[in-house]
Motif scaffolding. Sequence first.
Motif, short mmCIF file in Angstrom:
data_model
loop_
_atom_site.label_atom_id
_atom_site.label_comp_id
_atom_site.label_asym_id
_atom_site.label_seq_id
_atom_site.Cartn_x
_atom_site.Cartn_y
_atom_site.Cartn_z
N PRO A 143 0.81 -1.22 0.00
CA PRO A 143 0.00 0.00 0.00
C PRO A 143 0.85 1.28 0.00
N LEU A 144 2.02 1.21 0.62
CA LEU A 144 2.89 2.39 0.65
C LEU A 144 3.38 2.72 -0.76
N LYS A 145 3.74 1.65 -1.50
CA LYS A 145 4.20 1.86 -2.88
C LYS A 145 3.05 2.44 -3.72
N ASN A 146 1.86 1.89 -3.52
CA ASN A 146 0.70 2.40 -4.26
C ASN A 146 0.44 3.87 -3.94
N ALA A 147 0.62 4.22 -2.67
CA ALA A 147 0.38 5.61 -2.26
C ALA A 147 1.37 6.54 -2.97
N GLU A 148 2.62 6.10 -3.03
CA GLU A 148 3.65 6.93 -3.67
C GLU A 148 3.28 7.18 -5.14
N LYS A 149 2.79 6.11 -5.77
CA LYS A 149 2.37 6.23 -7.17
C LYS A 149 1.18 7.19 -7.29
N ARG A 150 0.25 7.04 -6.36
CA ARG A 150 -0.95 7.89 -6.39
C ARG A 150 -0.57 9.37 -6.27
N PHE A 151 0.38 9.68 -5.36
CA PHE A 151 0.79 11.07 -5.16
C PHE A 151 1.37 11.65 -6.45
N LYS A 152 2.17 10.84 -7.13
CA LYS A 152 2.79 11.33 -8.38
C LYS A 152 1.69 11.64 -9.39
N GLU A 153 0.71 10.74 -9.47
CA GLU A 153 -0.38 10.97 -10.44
C GLU A 153 -1.17 12.25 -10.09
N TYR A 154 -1.42 12.46 -8.80
CA TYR A 154 -2.15 13.68 -8.41
C TYR A 154 -1.38 14.93 -8.86
N THR A 155 -0.08 14.93 -8.59
CA THR A 155 0.68 16.14 -8.94
C THR A 155 0.71 16.32 -10.46
N GLN A 156 0.85 15.20 -11.19
CA GLN A 156 0.90 15.32 -12.66
C GLN A 156 -0.42 15.90 -13.19
N LYS A 157 -1.53 15.43 -12.64
CA LYS A 157 -2.83 15.95 -13.08
C LYS A 157 -2.94 17.44 -12.76
N SER A 158 -2.50 17.83 -11.57
CA SER A 158 -2.59 19.25 -11.19
C SER A 158 -1.73 20.11 -12.10
N ILE A 159 -0.55 19.60 -12.46
CA ILE A 159 0.32 20.37 -13.37
C ILE A 159 -0.37 20.50 -14.73
N ALA A 160 -0.93 19.39 -15.22
CA ALA A 160 -1.60 19.42 -16.53
C ALA A 160 -2.76 20.41 -16.53
N ARG A 161 -3.44 20.53 -15.36
CA ARG A 161 -4.58 21.47 -15.29
C ARG A 161 -4.15 22.87 -14.91
N LYS A 162 -2.85 23.09 -14.88
CA LYS A 162 -2.27 24.41 -14.53
C LYS A 162 -2.68 24.87 -13.11
N LYS A 163 -2.93 23.92 -12.23
CA LYS A 163 -3.26 24.26 -10.85
C LYS A 163 -2.01 24.18 -9.97
N MET A 164 -0.91 23.68 -10.56
CA MET A 164 0.31 23.50 -9.77
C MET A 164 1.51 23.67 -10.69
N LYS A 165 2.60 24.27 -10.13
CA LYS A 165 3.82 24.39 -10.93
C LYS A 165 4.74 23.22 -10.59
N GLU A 166 5.70 22.95 -11.54
CA GLU A 166 6.64 21.83 -11.35
C GLU A 166 7.32 21.90 -9.98
N GLU A 167 7.79 23.12 -9.61
CA GLU A 167 8.55 23.22 -8.36
C GLU A 167 7.65 22.98 -7.14
N GLN A 168 6.37 23.35 -7.27
CA GLN A 168 5.44 23.06 -6.15
C GLN A 168 5.24 21.55 -6.01
N ALA A 169 5.14 20.88 -7.16
CA ALA A 169 4.96 19.42 -7.13
C ALA A 169 6.17 18.78 -6.48
#
Length: 674
Positions: free
Chosen positions: A61-87
């Motif tokens: 589950p820890l590995k899955n969580a790490e993956k999930r966090f990366k996906e969340y940040t990638q989606k936020s960057i794609a939607r321009k809600k987050m910058k690379e450095e914030q991620a």
Amino acid sequence: MDHGKRLYTSYFNPFLIKPSRALPSEMAVIGAGTIGPDIAYYLKSGLPQTKLYLVDIADEPLKNAEKRFKEYTQKSIARKKMKEEQAKALLDHIIYTTDYQAIKNCDLVIEAATENLPLKEKIFEKLESIVSADAILTSNTSSIPADRILSKMKKPQRSTVTHFFAPAWRSLAVEVVNWKGASRETIDFLFWFFATTGKAPVVTDNVICFMFNRIFENWVNEAAHLLDQATAAQIDAVAGEFVSGGPFFVVNMGNGNPILYETNTRKMEEGAHYRPANIFLSVERWAVPRPGTKTQVPEDVRKKVRDRLLGILFSQCFDISDRGIGTKEDLNFGCQVGLGFGKGPFDIMRDLGEGEVKRIVDNYAKERPGFPQPKKPLPSYQDFKRYLLVDDVDGVKIITIRRPEAMNALNENIMKEILAVLKENADKPEVKGFVITGYGNRAFSAGADIGQFPSTLGNREAAAKLARENSKLLVYMDQMAKPVVAAINGMALGGGLELAIRCHGMVALKQASFQFPEITLGISPGIGGCVVPYRRWPKAAPLFHEMICFARRISAKEAAEIGMVSTVAENYWDMIHSALEEVKKIGGKIPKIPEGKISIPDIQLPDHPVAGKLALSKEALSVLVKIIKDAAAAKTLTEALEIGYMGSGDIACTEAAREGITAFLEKREAKFTK
Ligand code: COA
């Protein structure tokens, strides 16, 4: 507010609390199952520089969580809600571990393990043996009262239940349970902490399922009990009139059937009528389409299902209110931001009317005997402010606009509610004055609710009428005998700024900003924005030209330089206390907005007017310039304001207004053609 003060021993607006401790230096979430990682992600979004531990007994589950966090940040960057450095900052300093000892320096730990009492008790025993004696420890149970989990702790006063809602990284809702074993400092700190890190927390009593799960779990249970009358897809379709996702669709998302059975069984301590539907034990996933899919529902079935769903919803709302489990304000608000209701349940009742609510309630009592009935006359459940939190500090009413899901954008009801608070207290000798502020640390108010404009496009009279209606509050403020001070806690845009400049004084947080973005929407500031600033701060007229015609944004410092803001504060608490000082200073000497004709400098329009990168509409600008000039030449303030209302009618008939408003609502950049 019913029972409100019992739950909220300090303030209704969490930002008014002066925290008794610092933000955590390290924090942890226990459990990397469904909700734990989402809570962790929220914590890290709110405090990106703070080290966070995600703890589980297994690696997977820890590995899955790490993956999930990366996906969340990638989606936020794609939607321009987050910058690379914030991620990057967000993902840094997260420790995924199976070693409890690693969290020994954490001063905030949130337990989000399986909903199992002995397991939770064990975790808290373990946590107490590892972390320091004053670390705050909370449980994210959705149904087990705090005392059952926490009473065996050595130091229960630093602990309570903090209940999050899916998706916990994004949903604004979180319940902080005020149980008798917790200290007031703990409740106050958590209430303040969640608000400061981006949530909109509410305080609830310590009962089974707290407040919002009494709504949600009973709603789903009722849906399951209705399966002899309709299919799951039909029930979801009927529920779609009230919620973004039907009960079965939502349960599928969280694989919630077993837990629903368990928590509804727990509720049977309050009566056999809470009996869970047995079908939860045998179904893994419900066969329902995505929300919004067309499903045929025969009219008699629709009526039956609708009545029963509303029956349970209303029953629970009456019970929560009558028992003081939560306030009506929070219940109405939380159902929208936490459970996906389009309207709050008390608003549904208001819109149905007393007779129809009574019919539904009476029918429900016959079909499902035992469920709570209203203990008071129905109209009394409507008696509360939907969008405001009203606190009293040293005889000053602090009015907080709470609509964080729309950046505190102002609708007609908010204006009416503020006006009602001012009028209710106008003649009370114990009330010295008022402070108006916004909920949260991003916006005082993002202006008039843009959703109210489409119906006025192309209709001069309707647009002018809307402006005149929304101005009633401001015109009332002009003649008040008690001071009103605006405390600008973030962005004050458009109508939000127009409200602020009609207050008799203004203080601001240092990161606050002030802007009239109307021209970028092809419209004009319609409720005094083109009139009042020139009269109150005449020396800054060239700056107001730039603000109104080219949407120039100014900082709190600049607003202070022109005399609009009297104090620039470092934090929310200081800002409120400067506002209280300002109320005292103004006392009975309310500054009057100058009447008569005023002289203003000429407005120069370039050939290609722009606001940032956006090319503005020359047609809309010419209307705007005329409003400003005519209003300055008006003989009285009333006449000048009327020019503003009528001007907003004229501009609503331009192509620019149609394009600007439509573009905002379609979430795209406007393209003005003339
Ligand atoms: N009216 C209605 N809803 C508004 C609003 C307004 N004036 N301002 C913000 N919102 C809503 C957004 O639609 C969004 O809702 P959603 O989550 O359902 O999509 C939510 O508030 C958050 O805003 P979002 O735009 O996603 O946040 P952001 O941080 O990217 O931008 C602003 C914030 C304030 C800069 C941006 O929302 C904005 O430009 N708002 C309009 C401001 C304006 O022109 N005001 C004058 C109106 S006359």
